[in-house]
Design a protein around this motif. Structure first.
Motif, PDB file in Angstrom:
ATOM      1  N   LEU A 106      53.646  55.767  45.967  1.00 11.27           N
ATOM      2  CA  LEU A 106      53.141  56.337  44.819  1.00 11.27           C
ATOM      3  C   LEU A 106      51.834  56.937  46.031  1.00 11.27           C
ATOM      4  N   GLY A 107      51.593  58.189  46.103  1.00 10.11           N
ATOM      5  CA  GLY A 107      50.004  58.268  46.930  1.00 10.11           C
ATOM      6  C   GLY A 107      50.092  57.682  48.173  1.00 10.11           C
ATOM      7  N   GLY A 108      51.434  57.153  49.075  1.00  7.78           N
ATOM      8  CA  GLY A 108      51.320  56.619  50.444  1.00  7.78           C
ATOM      9  C   GLY A 108      51.450  55.188  50.020  1.00  7.78           C
ATOM     10  N   VAL A 109      50.934  54.519  49.251  1.00  6.50           N
ATOM     11  CA  VAL A 109      51.233  53.150  48.430  1.00  6.50           C
ATOM     12  C   VAL A 109      52.116  52.533  47.511  1.00  6.50           C
ATOM     13  N   ASP A 111      43.537  56.209  47.371  1.00  2.00           N
ATOM     14  CA  ASP A 111      42.583  57.281  47.156  1.00  2.00           C
ATOM     15  C   ASP A 111      43.678  58.524  45.838  1.00  2.00           C
ATOM     16  N   ASN A 112      44.372  58.375  45.793  1.00  2.00           N
ATOM     17  CA  ASN A 112      45.354  59.393  44.943  1.00  2.00           C
ATOM     18  C   ASN A 112      46.201  59.153  44.960  1.00  2.00           C
ATOM     19  N   ALA A 113      47.196  59.901  43.551  1.00  2.00           N
ATOM     20  CA  ALA A 113      48.651  59.042  43.685  1.00  2.00           C
ATOM     21  C   ALA A 113      49.071  60.765  43.192  1.00  2.00           C
ATOM     22  N   ASP A 141      46.598  61.816  38.487  1.00  2.00           N
ATOM     23  CA  ASP A 141      46.811  62.295  38.902  1.00  2.00           C
ATOM     24  C   ASP A 141      48.645  62.713  39.079  1.00  2.00           C
ATOM     25  N   LEU A 142      49.098  61.889  38.899  1.00  2.00           N
ATOM     26  CA  LEU A 142      50.834  61.962  38.455  1.00  2.00           C
ATOM     27  C   LEU A 142      51.135  61.678  36.674  1.00  2.00           C
TER      28      LEU A 142
END
Lengths: 556, 585
Positions: free
Chosen positions: B413-416, B348-350, B510-511
């Motif tokens: 990145l973003g937990g992934v 969902d996000n980076a 996001d990044l």
């Protein structure tokens, strides 16, 4: 239209190979004559068998003669091609030497205005582009005149009316050639321009691939590459439609000549033509004329095929001639007129020396200075103030346009700038550029002085490790230190350093700085152009340049 | 041939490109064959006609009544003369059209391959000589059909037809022709290819070596001159040139030999056919006119064979080109990432980034480009990574843009895991401003729309205003349609940089990775740009890559710095905390 300089260069080069090229033409003529002989033998055999009712065994000598002529013809055509090729190789070798010598004499300063990639492209590819012109076109040009004339002569002897048919086409030949030439030239130049535009589009997209990837646009760009290539196809087909017409005209005349001659000879043999020499036609002369008719046009067709060789060569020669017309600076033409006595305290002396660059006016001077043994001179000044020019003048890469430059008779110097030379060879080869006979031990010492021992320890094959093209494997700082190691190796008393620490990381910078101190201690004379405060601190003398004027600063 | 299978393997991918246009290829070859048969027919019928008329004429003078239909052969002669011209013209036009279509196909295919390359491969190949060679290689391959496929096929067909027709009249002559022409064909194609293979294959490399060495000499002229090493360098240049010329000389000899053999071969075929036909004539099985017609048709075959020796002697050049282009296919490093596209729902996000002991080592390099780098960024943090050129900053940028895979360690990145991100999602969530400004040789608008293909003109004007270029763009006669030139050379370096920034503002990432954001922009403009940048960056996570963090221009909102030295995070460097400081892990 080709510049006269291009034509002049090509003619001048051809003159050096006149003998080979003339021999090639002679071989071509002999091969052509043997082709005519074969045609004559063919007609003769047929006539002997059909008209004179000879037995096959009786005409065996004619077959034997033909059999003999065949390898001979092959030999001559082989000799023609290989001779012309030898001429082409010799021309290219000689031209490349001349270009390189010229570039060396122009020296690093004059060359700075050129892109080294495009210069080396000229020295290699554009010299290669002359190949077709010398290996094929030039010889074919002569043959395209002589061979048709021979055919015409033979035909005239056999039947003047048939010769007249060929002759009727003859005044058109220069016209064809012009047509074909124009067609080919236009085709060549337009095609060339279009191809380079298209390649430009492609290269542009490839160069921007990183950005295209980052924006997820590669798919779209792939379509645009296709669209551009397809647009090019449609446009160039319009040109080709016309360009191919000129060769179709030549083709048409070659075909029509055979058809007209065949029908004329046929009707003449039947006795339907009562006019002129037709009633004297025999099967022999008729067949021979028929066989020679295509040979009348063949050399022209070959020439048309090689026409692009000429266009390519003229294009290349124009740019090469332009390069060769640049005049080198005076110091690089002859040894400097005045030298200081060997062993004098001064290594170098300038008196009111001025240097001007074409288009930029005077960039340095008038400058008067003397560099003594053991000095460490730091030259400062804004960019464009003439620092590099001063160093180049000291090195003798440029001559003063005005004033005097005197150097010690035994002056040897070492040079380092921001782009150190790395050749595609081993580490040892790169070092031995400075001193070819240096021992391995000396190389190790030099590397240690340049603080490269740490790197050396990591290298898989030590001194014999190949350093890739443009120093692949070495960082910028390491390459710089390699150049420094050469300075240590060379033992040249005068060391000229142009912005030696620009673009170095801190680690390399410290290493380089320490090396300079070591050079200083070894009694070498250093001249350093720099902005760097730590380097300035090394100075025993400080010069400041402002718009080409030199001022010696008091140094404490 | 040396290794026929390997040669075919090399050419297979390119032959399959050709295969997609099979119908055109067949039709083109057919037109070629028609041209050749017209030439054959023209000479053969002419010979027949002259002999027949000659013999009939003799009967006339002997007072014997005889008839000869002159209209059919006369018509045939005229017809052949016309079809030969017309089909030749059509053939050239049609086949050039085909070749240009193939060129478009090949370029597109190759571009697709290049688009898969990672940043390291691209960077090392940015050099213009490499690109020039690439385009030259495609040009070599696009003529594969016109030089190496259609002519030998047509020659073989014509030889078979000619032998067949001859056999109808004189079986022995037909057999003789078939044998001689087939042997000749084999020699002129396979034999010549074998002779020239090695030399023509290495020709391009020898040219490259010479050019590389010339370039070294010219670039290093100052040092070479200083050390008196020029004669030495000259000698090594001479050696490279001698090697090149040696290859050229042998290739030239082989071609000349092939050409001479080709003429000799057709001479033997003509001579033999005439002998056998004459024997048949004397045996009474064929007429005198046919006896002349057969060898004359053989003579015309030289048109089919003439181009073979040169084309096949240089087969190695085509092979080399195919090999080089085949070699471009990337090692499948980026592939898994691309395949992951279809997998699971996008993260969902980076906004958060974590590097764990990441290292990158380029093949052939003596030291790693990046070594043991660990860092973690919380949402909205702005980190400045500083270091000299060669310290590993650009490698870091390539890693974050997933244009390079780390040799060691992991990036999240973003937990992934970064490599698990679907391509489309990653591109919309991460934006990278590369150190080198890359602009296409296209209009201003097209360059901006790279970031957002659907952006309308007013949006473009808005982002241009954000980089202070709107006023300038208004003065341009062609406005947004002004072309920026090759690599943006029609506009200044500073303007190009601002266009690249404006392009970035069209994204909503996001990044954001900014490599020297204000490079080439003068200090006062940079100050003005910084406030707009600061605004746009709010709520985004930022990595600045700079030479010196406290340089001429401030980096808006920077919270902390990290120093890289020779690929390693510098432990001794002080970590400065800016506003809204976050503690380092």
């Amino acid at each position: 239209m080709p510049a006269p300089a291009a034509n002049h260069l090509l003619t001048e080069l051809a003159a050096t190979q006149r003998q080979r090229l003339n021999l090639a033409v002679a071989c071509g003529l002999l091969a052509g004559s043997l082709t005519f002989l074969q045609a004559a033998l063919f007609a003769w055999i047929v006539s002997a068998l059909l008209v004179n009712h000879q037995t096959l065994a009786h005409s065996a000598p004619l077959f034997a003669l033909w059999l003999l002529a065949l390898p001979l013809r092959g030999l001559f055509s082989y000799a023609q091609e290989t001779l012309a090729q030898k001429a082409s190789l010799a021309v290219r070798q000689q031209l490349r030497r001349r270009l390189l010598d010229h570039l060396v004499r122009l020296g690093p300063v004059r060359l700075a205005g050129y892109h080294s990639a495009s210069l080396s492209y000229q020295v290699v590819e554009q010299v290669e582009a002359l190949d077709g012109y010398f290996a094929r076109f030039r010889v074919q040009l002569v043959l395209a005149v002589l061979l048709p004339l021979t055919v015409l002569g033979i035909t005239l002897y056999l039947d003047w009316l048939a010769a007249l048919f060929l002759l009727l086409a003859a005044p058109l030949i220069p016209l064809f050639m012009a047509l074909v030439g124009m067609g080919a030239e236009r085709l060549n130049s337009e095609q060339f321009a279009a191809v380079s535009r298209l390649s430009g589009h492609f290269i542009d997209r490839v160069r921007s691939l990183t950005t295209l990837q980052l924006f997820g646009q590669t798919q779209r760009a792939t379509h645009s590459v296709h669209a551009a290539a397809d647009g090019y196809r449609q446009r160039s087909l319009r040109t080709l439609r016309l360009a191919f017409l000129s060769s179709a005209v030549l083709e048409f005349f070659a075909s029509a000549a055979i058809a007209v001659v065949a029908i004329y000879v046929g009707f003449g043999l039947l006795g339907y033509i009562s006019y002129g020499p037709a009633d004297k036609l025999t099967l022999f002369s008729g067949l021979l004329i028929l066989l020679l008719a295509p040979e009348f046009f063949q050399p022209l067709r070959s020439l048309a095929q090689h026409y692009h060789d000429r266009a390519a060569a003229l294009g290349a020669a124009e740019r090469l001639a332009e390069l060769l017309s640049r005049t080198p600076p005076a110091t690089r033409l002859k040894t400097p007129p005045s030298a200081l006595a060997p062993g004098a305290f001064e290594l170098l002396l300038l008196k009111d020396a001025c240097v001007a660059h074409p288009g930029r006016g005077v960039v340095l001077g008038p400058v008067s200075l003397r560099i003594g043994r053991g000095d460490t001179v730091v030259v400062t000044g804004a960019s464009g103030s003439g620092k590099s020019t001063l160093l180049q003048l000291a090195a003798g890469f440029v001559a003063p346009d005005d004033g005097v430059r005197q150097s010690s008779a035994d002056l040897r110097f070492a040079w380092m700038d921001q782009r150190p030379l790395l050749i595609h060879a081993t580490l040892a080869d790169n070092l031995r550029l400075a001193v070819p006979e240096a021992s391995d031990a000396a190389l190790y010492r030099a590397l240690e002085s340049a603080q490269l021992s740490e790197l050396l320890a990591q290298l898989p094959s030590g001194l014999e490790t190949p350093i890739g093209e443009r120093g692949t494997g070495l960082s910028g700082g390491q390459a710089q230190r390699l150049a420094l190691a050469r300075i240590f190796l060379s033992a040249a008393p005068l060391v000229l350093l142009d912005e030696p620490t620009a673009s170095l990381d801190e680690h390399s910078e410290q290493a380089v700085m320490a090396a300079f101190v070591a050079l200083q201690r070894a009694g070498r004379t250093l001249v350093i152009a720099t902005h760097h405060p730590a380097l300035i601190a090394l100075a025993t003398r400080r010069w400041h340049l402002d718009h080409g004027r030199l001022e010696e600063l008091a140094h404490g | 041939m040396a290794k026929p299978e390997r040669l075919l393997t090399t050419l297979r991918p390119w032959l399959s490109v050709l295969a997609s246009r099979q119908r055109r290829l067949w039709l083109g070859a057919l037109l070629m064959a028609l041209t050749l048969f017209s030439a054959l027919g023209l000479l053969a019928v002419s010979g027949w006609f002259i002999t027949a008329t000659g013999l009939t004429g003799l009967l006339f003078t002997a007072g014997i009544a005889a008839t000869l239909d002159v209209y059919v052969p006369g018509g045939a002669i005229r017809l052949f003369a016309i079809t030969r011209t017309a089909s030749r013209y059509l053939e050239r036009l049609y086949n050039h059209d085909t070749v240009l279509r193939l060129l478009a196909d090949l370029r597109t295919r190759l571009f697709g391959v290049l688009a898969q390359l990672d940043s390291r491969a691209l960077a090392s190949r940015r050099a213009s000589d490499w690109l020039n060679r690439l385009t030259a290689d495609i040009d070599t391959l696009d003529s594969l059909y016109l030089r190496l496929m259609a002519p030998p096929a047509v020659a073989l067909l014509a030889g078979a037809v000619l032998s067949g027709v001859t056999a109808l009249f004189v079986p022995l002559a037909g057999g003789f022709l078939a044998a001689v022409l087939l042997l000749g064909w084999l020699w002129l194609t396979l034999g010549q290819a074998r002779l020239g293979m090695a030399a023509s294959r290495r020709h391009v490399d020898e040219l490259e070596a010479l050019r590389g060495s010339v370039m070294e000499t010219l670039q290093g002229l100052a040092e070479l001159d200083a050390y008196g090493a020029l004669p030495h360098q000259q000698r090594s240049l001479d050696q490279l040139e001698a090697r090149l010329h040696h290859s050229q000389r042998s290739l030239g000899r082989w071609v000349a030999l092939g050409n001479a053999l080709q003429a000799w071969l057709l001479g033997i075929a003509t001579l033999g056919t005439l002998w056998l036909a004459a024997a048949a004539f004397q045996a009474g099985s064929i007429s005198g006119a046919v006896m002349v017609m057969l060898p004359m048709a053989v003579m015309a075959m030289s048109e089919a064979f003439a181009t073979l020796p040169a084309a096949f002697t240089w087969l190695g050049a085509t092979r080399g080109a195919a090999e080089r282009l085949n070699g471009l296919a990337p090692p499948r490093t980026r592939q898994p990432a691309a395949q992951a596209t279809s997998a699971e729902t996008p993260p969902d996000n980076a906004r958060t980034l974590c590097l764990d002991n990441v290292g990158v080592r380029y093949p052939g390099a003596f030291q790693p480009a990046l070594d043991g780098l660990s860092l973690s960024l919380a949402a909205g943090e702005r980190l400045a990574v500083e270091g000299a050129s060669g310290s590993g900053k650009s490698t870091l940028a390539a890693l974050l843009g997933r244009q390079l895979s780390p040799s060691l360690g992991a990036i999240t990145l973003g937990g992934v895991a970064l490599e698990a991100w679907p391509e489309a999602a990653l591109r919309s969530r991460v934006a990278v401003l590369t150190q080198q400004t890359e602009l296409l040789d296209d209009s201003l608008a097209a360059n901006l729309r790279l970031a957002d293909a659907d952006a309308d003109d007013s949006t473009l004007w808005r982002v241009l205003k954000q980089v202070l270029l709107a006023d300038w763009a208004l003065t341009l006669p062609q406005g947004l349609h002004t072309r920026v030139g090759e690599g943006g050379r029609q506009i200044s370096g500073g303007q190009a940089r601002r266009v690249a920034l404006a392009r970035l503002y069209l994204c909503q990432p996001d990044l954001v990775v900014l490599d020297e954001p204000f490079a080439g922009v003068d200090a006062s403009t940079a100050q003005a740009l910084a406030s707009a940048l600061h605004l746009w960056l709010s709520d985004r996570t930022v990595v600045y890559l700079v030479h010196k963090a406290d340089g001429d221009t401030a980096l808006p909102g920077m919270t902390r710095t990290l120093t890289l030295t020779a690929g390693r995070p510098d432990q001794t460097a002080t970590i400065r905390h800016g506003t809204g400081a976050t503690t380092q892990r």
